[in-house]
Design an enzyme around this catalytic site. Structure first.
Site, mmCIF file in Angstrom:
data_model
loop_
_atom_site.group_PDB
_atom_site.id
_atom_site.type_symbol
_atom_site.label_atom_id
_atom_site.label_comp_id
_atom_site.label_asym_id
_atom_site.label_seq_id
_atom_site.Cartn_x
_atom_site.Cartn_y
_atom_site.Cartn_z
ATOM 1 N N GLU A 80 -82.371 48.609 114.426
ATOM 2 C CA GLU A 80 -82.664 47.176 114.560
ATOM 3 C C GLU A 80 -84.130 46.970 114.864
ATOM 4 O O GLU A 80 -84.856 46.307 114.158
ATOM 5 C CB GLU A 80 -81.879 46.594 115.739
ATOM 6 C CG GLU A 80 -80.402 46.624 115.616
ATOM 7 C CD GLU A 80 -79.766 46.170 116.905
ATOM 8 O OE1 GLU A 80 -78.691 45.561 116.817
ATOM 9 O OE2 GLU A 80 -80.309 46.415 117.993
ATOM 10 N N GLY B 9 -76.514 44.666 118.876
ATOM 11 C CA GLY B 9 -76.039 45.374 117.694
ATOM 12 C C GLY B 9 -75.222 46.606 118.014
ATOM 13 O O GLY B 9 -74.763 47.290 117.091
ATOM 14 N N GLY C 70 -80.955 51.775 120.311
ATOM 15 C CA GLY C 70 -80.995 50.460 120.951
ATOM 16 C C GLY C 70 -82.293 50.280 121.700
ATOM 17 O O GLY C 70 -83.025 51.245 121.967
#
Lengths: 497, 497
Positions: free
Chosen positions: B288, B382, B263
């Site tokens: 991501e 996410g 993250g």
């Protein structure tokens, strides 16, 4: 009598008594047993194991597909056999032992148990005990009324005990579709793109040398205890079917809807029964458990195909369905629960998931498992597998319980199983809240206006209004957020009457 | 100067000022804009829209990939443009407006926004505004430093405005892999089986007739603000890397680990930096956002390939990476966030997901979003896409905050984003709790013993012991469960000092 059920003749010598087979299970072992929603569980060996433990205590870690029938969890609990239990249960004796901290219960998304085994994040079963209608010429195991986790348990276990249950019709063979995902780093997509695709084999492929015992039994599955629809469950069904009609009218679904998943229990069963009189056609199911309503819908010409992991029927329906299985067999398939519940497949197929909530809060968070945040009821089961990836994640419950002492809609749930992200539609007998695309404050307005029992509406509006005055994306008054549950624990009622 | 960036010459006539393009956005519209983790957002048009709204008020519903840079959410909020905003944000001005109830914020799992659009569960964008390095001969759009939701926004919108940003090097073309899932009832598996698979096109395929305006801009992305590792984040990294070593030693992972997802933020970045000195080799990322640490790992020869949805770099790293992109280009791919975060792919690849918790409770439930259960920080992002289906779902946080006034480990989280089912490993600078296969009471023991700051350990042990005496699968004392948060709201400290 049973020899034609064991088609690999070298295995005939493995037939033994249930007591002898239970003797292969040793203290400290991890045991994987068949059984899903009280269907297709091994029956004779666990019973014999409980009997043996009364004389000679032992403890095991027991994993199954889901719940067992025939009071087996009760017997095993009373005999002190269960040190650890996963991933689901519905037995009141076991439930008490779990809540007393005597049995360590690992409550899991039902699609995940064998994936965790495959990743070696759980201890692999030392021995598997699998109910079967037959063993094939190759020594492969043909399951009975459920697949559950049986295939992977038998594949992972060093030893396998097979219970050939003569009470099941041998023509169950062919109903199952056993597909085991390939493993990383060469894992490939699950090649299932339609509810009626068959992607595997009809029996569980294992090396027959692992079969260390075969026990012959004839005890039937326990009948389901689902209640017939009542006024409230009928109202819930009506609200949901009206919603589906509006979705079709708005062009968001066709008249065939999406593949339906319905959790076990009376409310979901009532919703499915409600579809018999609906205008929808050529329905399909992609679910875990196929209940009475599945067969009622097939008989009514409404349901074209049903995929599940087990079949659990009432006494009324049992003989009729299994006695006339050829009538249904081309419309049914039973899969491993990993596949029936797989996130990949659930998202691909666009499932309409209908599951029962214990309670939900004004923002749409759902508690499926814990009474007053502490006491386990059954387990999360497959509800999370479906709700996260469903096209429509629907949760249903009656708006009140215990004669009105409990509101199923509360300021803040005492335990979260499904966050507001995973909840699209909430339905009580009062009405339906469509939460799609709404922010939390808008969700609260929709839920209070549509789902709450009138006796609790003013109190929830008051809470919500005062919380909003304090601000926040998800307004709460922490000192009051769980007070309804505190009141219930202390006085038996959520609000003073 | 820019004409070579618009390779379909019939579109040259569409070039207009940002103000004219912003004029195409009308009051009440739903607008889909590019931008993910402050990378690749359209810049000139939203700025012009905010300027226009100061003179001539209008409201829109704005959806993006994730957060925007260049203070655009601030400008749009201050100009009163945002009626609704989804699915993620990080701006302090917008955050305040959300928490005041002035902007309706729909906080979503980042993989789900375009799936909900496809299912017509959200209003489709009327117009899309997409930053690009180029428009191809076919009129297709080549994104810049993020893909996010840009492809589906452009495909679903009736009209598209393209911002050609000359500050981005044209050699970004070729970096992207645009794959759009087929739709039901003929949806097929996503054919991605390795992190470096390319399954789509390098530009967003749309009918060029939909392009109603092209704006030329040259404003760079905002630099990332990630902090360098400190003693606590280094300790977190060390605990996690030691754990990975033990997993390799136990034969549960190879020395290549699994594909890594991290993250955004300083802690995850510190963990990734820690891998530079680790014994692991040929690492891959399936994440991501690709941050500084991604490129540090590539430079160190540790990281073989990185798949993301955006690249967000510090000032230090930005010129070096984008000025030498050919050095990295064969080791990178940027995908739509639907694919970078897709449950199907996450489970298939066996991802190690590392995300930051705001707080977690003694049973392992994680709050990623809500301060004291009410005030939104950024959004779930996410983290849920990865945690649910990851091979290992890891959450990291420092054990205390605000100089010790706040414990990140609490009796009960004030908001649940990730239930205990989805949380395998918790790490603070104090240590690591391995929760796999544990029942709630066992999880509490592991968490309190390993993760809690010493100043709070006695209080949590006391709570847990007294809760266990009352019983329950997940023992709690409801009157005290949220009292730490109540104290914090009222006195600025969770416990009296």
């Amino acid at each position: 009598m049973y020899r034609d059920r064991i088609r690999l003749s070298s295995l005939h010598s493995k037939v033994m008594s249930a007591a002898d087979a239970a003797g292969l299970i040793q203290d400290g072992m991890t045991v994987g047993m068949s059984g899903f929603t009280r269907a297709g569980e091994a029956k004779a060996v666990p019973h014999a194991l409980a009997e043996r433990a009364k004389q000679s205590p032992l403890k095991i870690s027991l994993m199954t597909g889901a719940s067992l029938g025939n009071d087996l969890d009760k017997q095993l609990t009373e005999a002190g056999v269960l040190a650890r239990r996963m991933p689901f249960q519905v037995d009141s004796t076991l439930r008490k032992a779990i809540n007393d901290g005597q049995v360590m219960f690992i409550d899991q998304h039902l699609s995940e148990t064998v994936e965790q085994l495959r990743n070696q994040q759980l201890k692999l079963p030392d021995i598997a005990v699998i109910e079967a209608v037959a063993i094939t010429e190759q020594g492969h195991i043909v399951p009975t009324t459920s697949v559950g986790n049986s295939a992977s348990f038998a594949i992972f276990a060093k030893q396998v005990i097979v219970e050939i249950n003569l009470s099941h019709n041998a023509n169950l063979e062919g109903l199952h579709d056993i597909y085991i995902p390939t493993y990383r780093p060469t894992r490939t997509p699950i090649p299932l793109v339609k509810v009626d695709d068959r992607i595997g084999s009809t029996a569980i492929p294992i090396d027959p040398a692992k079969i260390v015992g075969i026990v012959i039994s004839d005890q039937p599955d326990s009948p389901s205890t689902v209640l017939p629809p009542d006024d409230e469950t009928q109202a819930i069904a009506d609200h949901l079917i009206d919603f589906f009609k509006r979705e079709v009218d708005a062009g968001r679904m066709t008249n065939k809807l999406g593949p339906l998943q319905a959790g076990i229990g009376s409310i979901a069963n009532a919703v499915m029964c409600g579809l018999i009189e609906s205008p929808f056609e050529e329905l399909t199911m992609y679910s875990e458990v196929l209940q009475d309503s599945t067969f009622d819908l097939i008989d009514a010409g409404k349901l074209r195909f049903a995929s599940g992991s087990s079949i659990t029927l009432s006494t009324r329906r049992n003989a009729d369905v299994f006695g006339n299985l050829e009538r249904y067999k081309d419309k049914l398939v039973l899969r491993p629960q990993e596949i029936s519940n797989h996130p990949e497949v659930v998202r691909r197929l666009g499932i309409i998931g209908i599951n029962t909530a214990l309670e939900f809060d004004i923002y749409g968070n759902v508690n499926s498992t814990h009474v007053c945040g502490t006491k386990m009821m059954n387990g999360i089961g497959g509800s999370g597998d479906f709700a996260r990836n469903a096209h429509l994640a629907v949760f249903v419950t009656k708006s009140i319980a215990k004669g009105g002492a409990i509101s199923s809609v509360v300021p803040m749930v005492s335990h979260v199983d499904h966050t507001e992200h995973d909840v699209d539609i909430l339905v009580t007998e009062q009405g339906l809240a469509d939460l799609r695309g709404l922010a939390p404050r808008e969700r609260a307005r929709a839920i209070i206006d549509n789902c709450v029992h009138p006796d609790y509406r003013a109190a929830l509006n008051d809470y919500f209004d005062r919380a909003c005055q304090r601000g926040g994306h998800t307004p709460h008054i922490l000192r009051e957020a769980l007070s309804w549950h505190e009141n219930l624990e202390e006085s038996g009622r959520m609000l003073a009457s």
